[in-house]
Design a protein around this motif. Structure first.
Motif, PDB file in Angstrom:
ATOM      1  N   ALA A  30      32.237  31.081  44.783  1.00 46.69           N
ATOM      2  CA  ALA A  30      33.161  32.215  44.881  1.00 46.69           C
ATOM      3  C   ALA A  30      32.409  33.497  44.612  1.00 46.69           C
ATOM      4  O   ALA A  30      31.486  33.539  43.791  1.00 46.69           O
ATOM      5  N   VAL A  31      32.802  34.541  45.319  1.00 47.90           N
ATOM      6  CA  VAL A  31      32.305  35.892  45.083  1.00 47.90           C
ATOM      7  C   VAL A  31      33.519  36.788  44.918  1.00 47.90           C
ATOM      8  O   VAL A  31      34.502  36.671  45.662  1.00 47.90           O
ATOM      9  N   GLY A  32      33.467  37.655  43.926  1.00 49.80           N
ATOM     10  CA  GLY A  32      34.591  38.542  43.684  1.00 49.80           C
ATOM     11  C   GLY A  32      34.148  39.877  43.122  1.00 49.80           C
ATOM     12  O   GLY A  32      32.955  40.130  42.929  1.00 49.80           O
ATOM     13  N   ASN A  33      35.120  40.731  42.857  1.00 50.52           N
ATOM     14  CA  ASN A  33      34.858  42.026  42.237  1.00 50.52           C
ATOM     15  C   ASN A  33      35.986  42.339  41.259  1.00 50.52           C
ATOM     16  O   ASN A  33      36.791  41.467  40.919  1.00 50.52           O
ATOM     17  N   LYS A  34      36.069  43.594  40.819  1.00 51.83           N
ATOM     18  CA  LYS A  34      37.073  43.968  39.812  1.00 51.83           C
ATOM     19  C   LYS A  34      38.496  43.703  40.283  1.00 51.83           C
ATOM     20  O   LYS A  34      39.401  43.483  39.478  1.00 51.83           O
ATOM     21  N   SER A 235      35.422  22.706  34.140  1.00 52.71           N
ATOM     22  CA  SER A 235      36.306  23.726  34.710  1.00 52.71           C
ATOM     23  C   SER A 235      36.165  23.708  36.223  1.00 52.71           C
ATOM     24  O   SER A 235      35.326  22.989  36.779  1.00 52.71           O
ATOM     25  N   ASN A 236      36.989  24.489  36.890  1.00 51.49           N
ATOM     26  CA  ASN A 236      36.854  24.647  38.337  1.00 51.49           C
ATOM     27  C   ASN A 236      36.656  26.116  38.686  1.00 51.49           C
ATOM     28  O   ASN A 236      36.712  26.998  37.817  1.00 51.49           O
ATOM     29  N   VAL A 237      36.432  26.392  39.947  1.00 51.05           N
ATOM     30  CA  VAL A 237      36.056  27.742  40.351  1.00 51.05           C
ATOM     31  C   VAL A 237      37.195  28.736  40.141  1.00 51.05           C
ATOM     32  O   VAL A 237      36.959  29.899  39.792  1.00 51.05           O
ATOM     33  N   SER A 244      35.596  35.388  34.954  1.00 49.41           N
ATOM     34  CA  SER A 244      34.680  36.404  35.471  1.00 49.41           C
ATOM     35  C   SER A 244      35.400  37.729  35.701  1.00 49.41           C
ATOM     36  O   SER A 244      34.818  38.801  35.497  1.00 49.41           O
ATOM     37  N   ASN A 245      36.645  37.660  36.113  1.00 45.18           N
ATOM     38  CA  ASN A 245      37.420  38.880  36.310  1.00 45.18           C
ATOM     39  C   ASN A 245      37.596  39.630  34.998  1.00 45.18           C
ATOM     40  O   ASN A 245      37.536  40.862  34.958  1.00 45.18           O
ATOM     41  N   MET A 246      37.796  38.899  33.912  1.00 50.20           N
ATOM     42  CA  MET A 246      37.883  39.521  32.594  1.00 50.20           C
ATOM     43  C   MET A 246      36.586  40.241  32.263  1.00 50.20           C
ATOM     44  O   MET A 246      36.582  41.380  31.790  1.00 50.20           O
ATOM     45  N   LEU A 247      35.457  39.594  32.553  1.00 48.79           N
ATOM     46  CA  LEU A 247      34.171  40.175  32.204  1.00 48.79           C
ATOM     47  C   LEU A 247      33.800  41.368  33.085  1.00 48.79           C
ATOM     48  O   LEU A 247      33.293  42.376  32.592  1.00 48.79           O
ATOM     49  N   ILE A 248      34.046  41.254  34.390  1.00 45.15           N
ATOM     50  CA  ILE A 248      33.644  42.347  35.274  1.00 45.15           C
ATOM     51  C   ILE A 248      34.494  43.594  35.015  1.00 45.15           C
ATOM     52  O   ILE A 248      34.094  44.715  35.321  1.00 45.15           O
ATOM     53  N   ASN A 249      35.654  43.388  34.397  1.00 47.53           N
ATOM     54  CA  ASN A 249      36.493  44.507  33.971  1.00 47.53           C
ATOM     55  C   ASN A 249      36.236  44.882  32.514  1.00 47.53           C
ATOM     56  O   ASN A 249      37.111  45.424  31.834  1.00 47.53           O
ATOM     57  N   TRP A 309      27.097  34.669  37.509  1.00 44.22           N
ATOM     58  CA  TRP A 309      26.514  35.942  37.088  1.00 44.22           C
ATOM     59  C   TRP A 309      27.428  37.091  37.486  1.00 44.22           C
ATOM     60  O   TRP A 309      28.240  36.960  38.419  1.00 44.22           O
ATOM     61  N   ILE A 310      27.287  38.194  36.771  1.00 42.78           N
ATOM     62  CA  ILE A 310      28.165  39.346  36.949  1.00 42.78           C
ATOM     63  C   ILE A 310      27.325  40.615  36.923  1.00 42.78           C
ATOM     64  O   ILE A 310      26.490  40.808  36.034  1.00 42.78           O
ATOM     65  N   ASP A 311      27.518  41.453  37.921  1.00 48.32           N
ATOM     66  CA  ASP A 311      26.861  42.760  37.988  1.00 48.32           C
ATOM     67  C   ASP A 311      27.969  43.807  37.983  1.00 48.32           C
ATOM     68  O   ASP A 311      28.585  44.086  39.008  1.00 48.32           O
ATOM     69  N   VAL A 312      28.254  44.342  36.805  1.00 51.50           N
ATOM     70  CA  VAL A 312      29.393  45.256  36.644  1.00 51.50           C
ATOM     71  C   VAL A 312      29.197  46.530  37.461  1.00 51.50           C
ATOM     72  O   VAL A 312      30.119  46.990  38.149  1.00 51.50           O
ATOM     73  N   GLU A 313      28.003  47.105  37.407  1.00 53.12           N
ATOM     74  CA  GLU A 313      27.770  48.382  38.094  1.00 53.12           C
ATOM     75  C   GLU A 313      27.889  48.228  39.611  1.00 53.12           C
ATOM     76  O   GLU A 313      28.399  49.111  40.295  1.00 53.12           O
ATOM     77  N   SER A 314      27.430  47.104  40.133  1.00 54.79           N
ATOM     78  CA  SER A 314      27.540  46.861  41.572  1.00 54.79           C
ATOM     79  C   SER A 314      28.905  46.305  41.954  1.00 54.79           C
ATOM     80  O   SER A 314      29.194  46.124  43.143  1.00 54.79           O
ATOM     81  N   ASP A 315      29.731  45.999  40.964  1.00 56.99           N
ATOM     82  CA  ASP A 315      31.082  45.479  41.160  1.00 56.99           C
ATOM     83  C   ASP A 315      31.079  44.191  41.983  1.00 56.99           C
ATOM     84  O   ASP A 315      31.729  44.082  43.022  1.00 56.99           O
TER      85      ASP A 315
END
Length: 351
Positions: A30-34, A235-237, A244-249, A309-315
């Motif tokens: 999975a790939v996501g953003n904020k 866990s599952n994706v 990950s949504n919690m972290l990227i925010n 992995w999470i890249d907050v600045e690149s969202d």
């Protein structure tokens, strides 16, 4: 930041290529953003032996060392904010048996950042009689190096940290994580010792000649009844996307922004590895996050073939769950594949 969907589709095609090359039997990514999930797909098979079973988007994975950050490290940050523990508490404050040369000044910080001086791993399941006996063994074990002078990844740090959190919380880690993390984040499919028929197989057990399915792959974790600070979480994706949504925010009010920043700041600059509290920070190392990721990006891997992995600045965040240890752990192609996949995901970003 925007995502070129054609390029992202090609990044996901690499997963099919990896299956064809024998890098792993199957995967869910999975790939996501904020704002949420951008792309989520399953590939290949969750099991090859004794029967071939298809991978699905709902398949559970043995997260292996992702347990350290999804469960133990997150619980630590919650307890820290409640005033129950401090980064700079001495380990001996919680564990009276923790004695020996150079141990008097070892703190929770050293456990979090893998700078305590422990060996990376020992077969506790062969050396000890029980979980409590293993804790005692680690407490009395001689250190490999002077604390704080090196950054050497060790399961022992998170076995001890998990045990300390259990003492503080008055329950086993599975109960505490359900109460403080999984239920609040609506991670309904995340647990130790899962009860499901849709679980990715790991290594074939030499005793039974059957793969481990829903049983902790890590030998020490299995010895601890599948519940440990270093391994054992499944866990599952979908659930990991919620996490990950919690972290990227930046904590998203689940943990404070101050805690989030402290957790993902590089506290081991100049040592062998770049470590925040638990998390790997990209810096100029940690290539599984991608060659072109920003140095502030952070993430973690699991021995069974999992990573996020999470890249907050690149969202952007990326989750890659594979069963690369099925049927055997001898296949290490995942090390290069993670990097290739991450590069392709990052290459789909544009301004």
């Amino acid at each position: 930041m925007f995502i070129d969907m054609d390029k992202l589709d090609k990044a996901f095609q690499l997963i099919n290529d990896g299956i064809l090359k024998g890098d792993f039997p199957g995967a869910v990514a999975a790939v996501g953003n904020k704002k949420g999930i951008i792309k989520l797909e399953s590939f290949g098979n969750r099991c090859l032996y004794p029967e071939k079973l298809p991978m699905t988007k709902a398949t559970l994975f043995d997260l292996a060392s992702l347990t350290k950050v999804v469960a133990t490290n997150t619980l630590f940050m919650i307890f820290l904010e409640k005033g129950l523990i401090s980064v700079y508490d001495n380990v001996s404050y919680y564990l009276s048996e923790f004695k020996g040369k150079d141990k008097e000044n070892i703190t929770i910080f050293n456990l979090l950042t893998h700078t305590a001086g422990f060996v990376p791993f020992k077969d506790l399941y062969k050396l000890c009689k029980s979980y409590e006996d293993a804790i005692s063994y680690i407490c009395k074990l001689d250190l490999e190096y002077k604390p704080g002078t090196r950054c050497i990844y060790s399961d022992f740090s998170y076995i001890l940290l998990g045990y300390i959190l259990e003492k503080i919380g008055g329950a086993r880690l599975d109960v505490l994580c359900r109460r403080y993390i999984f239920d609040p984040l609506n991670m309904e499919n995340t647990s130790f010792n899962p009860k499901s028929s849709n679980i990715a197989a790991t290594e074939i057990d030499s005793k039974t000649q059957k793969p481990f399915i829903g049983i902790c792959h890590d030998e020490n974790g299995r010895f601890f009844d599948g519940i440990s600070g270093h391994a054992g979480l499944f866990s599952n994706v979908e659930d990991l996307c919620k996490f990950s949504n919690m972290l990227i925010n930046k904590g998203n009010n689940f943990i404070s922004y101050a805690s989030f920043r402290a957790m993902v700041t590089n506290h081991t600059l100049g040592l062998e590895d770049n470590r925040g509290y638990g998390w790997c920070v990209k810096g100029h190392k940690n290539s599984f996050i991608g060659d072109i990721a920003l140095k502030e990006a952070f993430g973690h891997t699991g021995f069974t073939g999992t990573s996020l992995w999470i890249d907050v600045e690149s969202d952007v965040y990326a989750i890659l769950l594979t069963n690369r240890v099925h049927p055997t752990r001898d296949n290490n192609n995942i090390i290069r594949f993670r990097r290739i996949f991450s590069n392709a995901v990052l290459g789909s970003l544009y301004i």
